[in-house]
Design a protein around this motif. Structure first.
Motif, short mmCIF file in Angstrom:
data_model
loop_
_atom_site.label_atom_id
_atom_site.label_comp_id
_atom_site.label_asym_id
_atom_site.label_seq_id
_atom_site.Cartn_x
_atom_site.Cartn_y
_atom_site.Cartn_z
N TYR A 75 -0.91 4.24 -0.01
CA TYR A 75 -2.16 4.10 -0.84
C TYR A 75 -2.06 3.02 -1.63
CZ TYR A 75 -3.30 8.62 0.89
OH TYR A 75 -3.83 10.03 1.63
N LYS A 76 -3.12 2.29 -1.42
CA LYS A 76 -3.29 1.09 -2.57
C LYS A 76 -4.31 1.39 -3.38
CE LYS A 76 -4.66 -3.82 -2.96
NZ LYS A 76 -4.98 -5.12 -2.16
N ILE A 77 -3.97 1.59 -4.71
CA ILE A 77 -4.87 2.31 -5.82
C ILE A 77 -5.42 0.95 -6.67
CG2 ILE A 77 -4.86 3.66 -7.62
CD1 ILE A 77 -2.59 5.24 -6.31
N ASP A 78 -6.60 0.91 -6.66
CA ASP A 78 -7.49 -0.06 -7.59
C ASP A 78 -7.42 0.69 -9.05
OD1 ASP A 78 -9.43 -1.37 -9.20
OD2 ASP A 78 -10.04 -2.02 -7.23
N GLU A 79 -6.68 0.15 -9.88
CA GLU A 79 -6.53 0.64 -11.20
C GLU A 79 -7.86 0.66 -12.06
OE1 GLU A 79 -4.08 2.34 -12.36
OE2 GLU A 79 -2.95 2.18 -11.22
N GLU A 100 -16.09 12.17 -9.11
CA GLU A 100 -15.98 10.79 -9.47
C GLU A 100 -14.93 10.08 -8.58
OE1 GLU A 100 -18.16 9.78 -11.55
OE2 GLU A 100 -19.08 11.42 -12.08
N LEU A 101 -14.05 10.58 -8.16
CA LEU A 101 -13.04 9.93 -7.32
C LEU A 101 -13.61 9.43 -5.88
CD1 LEU A 101 -9.83 12.14 -8.06
CD2 LEU A 101 -10.07 9.69 -8.79
N THR A 125 -7.02 3.02 -1.22
CA THR A 125 -7.36 2.86 0.32
C THR A 125 -5.98 3.02 0.94
OG1 THR A 125 -8.78 0.81 -0.54
CG2 THR A 125 -7.69 0.65 1.58
N ALA A 126 -6.14 3.66 2.25
CA ALA A 126 -4.98 4.15 2.90
C ALA A 126 -4.27 2.85 3.66
CB ALA A 126 -5.18 5.09 3.79
N TRP A 138 -9.20 11.64 7.22
CA TRP A 138 -9.68 11.12 5.90
C TRP A 138 -8.79 11.15 5.02
CZ3 TRP A 138 -13.72 13.95 2.33
CH2 TRP A 138 -14.35 13.04 1.47
N PRO A 139 -7.84 10.05 4.94
CA PRO A 139 -6.61 9.92 4.11
C PRO A 139 -7.21 9.90 2.62
CG PRO A 139 -6.92 7.77 5.20
CD PRO A 139 -7.93 8.76 5.67
N GLU A 140 -8.10 9.03 2.09
CA GLU A 140 -8.57 8.95 0.88
C GLU A 140 -8.96 10.47 0.28
OE1 GLU A 140 -8.54 5.05 2.98
OE2 GLU A 140 -9.78 7.01 3.17
#
Length: 216
Positions: free
Chosen positions: A44-48, A87-88, A95-96, A119-121
Motif C-alpha cells: 500500500y502507498k499511503i498518502d499521509e 472517514e478512511l 492505494t494498493a 477491494w484491497p483498500e
C-alpha cells in the motif's frame, strides 16, 4: 477478515486513548498495512495528508457524540470505529500496489485473499477498524466481539463497496454487521439512533423493543 494484527494492538496500554492521538493512529494504521502486505503480498502507498485529514475529520465528528460513551461504552467504541472507517473510505488515503516479487507468508486465508483482490483498500480500512474494536474490547471488557460469517462473504463485500461509494456513512452499518451487531441503515452516522444506545437511553433490556430505532 484477518485479525492477527489485533494481538499487536492489544499489547499497547490504554489503546482506546492512544488512538485519539495522530501519531499513534498513523503508526498503527501503517503497521496494519504492513501486516497485510507480509501475509498477502499486497502493498500500500499511503498518502499521509489524506490519512491525517481522515483522522482530524473523525476527531471533530466524535467530539459531538463523546458524551454517549458513558451511556454504553461498548457500543460507542464500535460506533467510533465505524466513523473512522467512514472517514478512511471517504478520504481514501491508501492505494494498493502489487509487488511482483512478493512472497506472502503461509498459511493465508483464500477467502480473505479473494476479498483483498476485489477491494484491497477497503479491506485495509475495514480490517484495521475491526482489529481496533477487537483489541479495545479485550482491554476494556476482556472479550472481543465475535465476527459474523458475512465478514468473509465476497458477495457482502460487493454490496459494501457499492453502497459506501454512494454514501460513506454506510460503512458504520456494515461494520456493525461484520461484528454481529444491529445495523442502522437509515441513519448510520447518528449515534443516538443505534439500537444499543436507544436501549441504554430508555433503560430497556436487549429483548425489549426500542423507541424510535431504525430497522436494519
Amino acid at each position: 477478515m484477518d485479525l492477527r494484527f489485533k494481538d499487536e494492538l492489544a499489547r499497547m496500554p490504554d489503546l482506546r486513548h492512544r488512538l485519539r492521538r495522530l501519531r499513534w493512529f498513523r503508526s498503527t494504521f501503517r503497521a496494519n498495512a504492513s501486516a497485510i502486505t507480509a501475509t498477502y503480498g499486497v502493498g500500500y502507498k499511503i498518502d499521509e495528508s489524506r490519512l491525517t485529514a481522515a483522522f482530524l475529520d473523525w476527531i471533530e465528528t466524535l467530539e459531538t457524540d463523546k458524551r454517549l460513551a458513558s451511556v454504553d461504552r461498548a457500543d460507542f467504541i464500535i460506533f467510533a470505529a465505524g466513523m473512522v472507517l467512514c472517514e478512511l473510505i471517504r478520504r481514501n488515503p491508501a492505494t494498493a500496489v502489487l509487488h511482483e516479487d512478493a512472497r506472502p507468508e503461509a498459511p493465508q486465508s483464500l477467502v480473505t485473499a479473494e476479498i483483498i483482490k476485489f477491494w484491497p483498500e477497503g479491506f485495509l480500512y475495514t480490517n484495521y477498524c475491526v482489529a481496533v474494536v477487537a483489541a479495545v474490547h479485550e482491554q476494556e471488557f476482556d472479550q472481543a466481539p465475535a465476527l459474523d460469517k458475512c465478514a468473509d462473504d465476497l458477495r457482502v463485500w460487493w454490496s459494501y463497496r457499492e453502497n459506501v461509494r454512494e454514501m460513506p456513512a454506510y460503512a458504520v452499518a456494515f461494520l456493525d454487521r461484520f461484528l454481529g451487531g444491529e445495523p442502522n441503515w437509515i441513519a448510520p452516522a447518528h449515534a443516538t439512533s443505534r439500537s444499543a444506545m436507544q436501549r441504554a437511553l430508555n433503560g430497556l433490556t436487549p429483548d425489549k423493543p426500542t423507541i424510535g430505532a431504525a430497522n436494519p
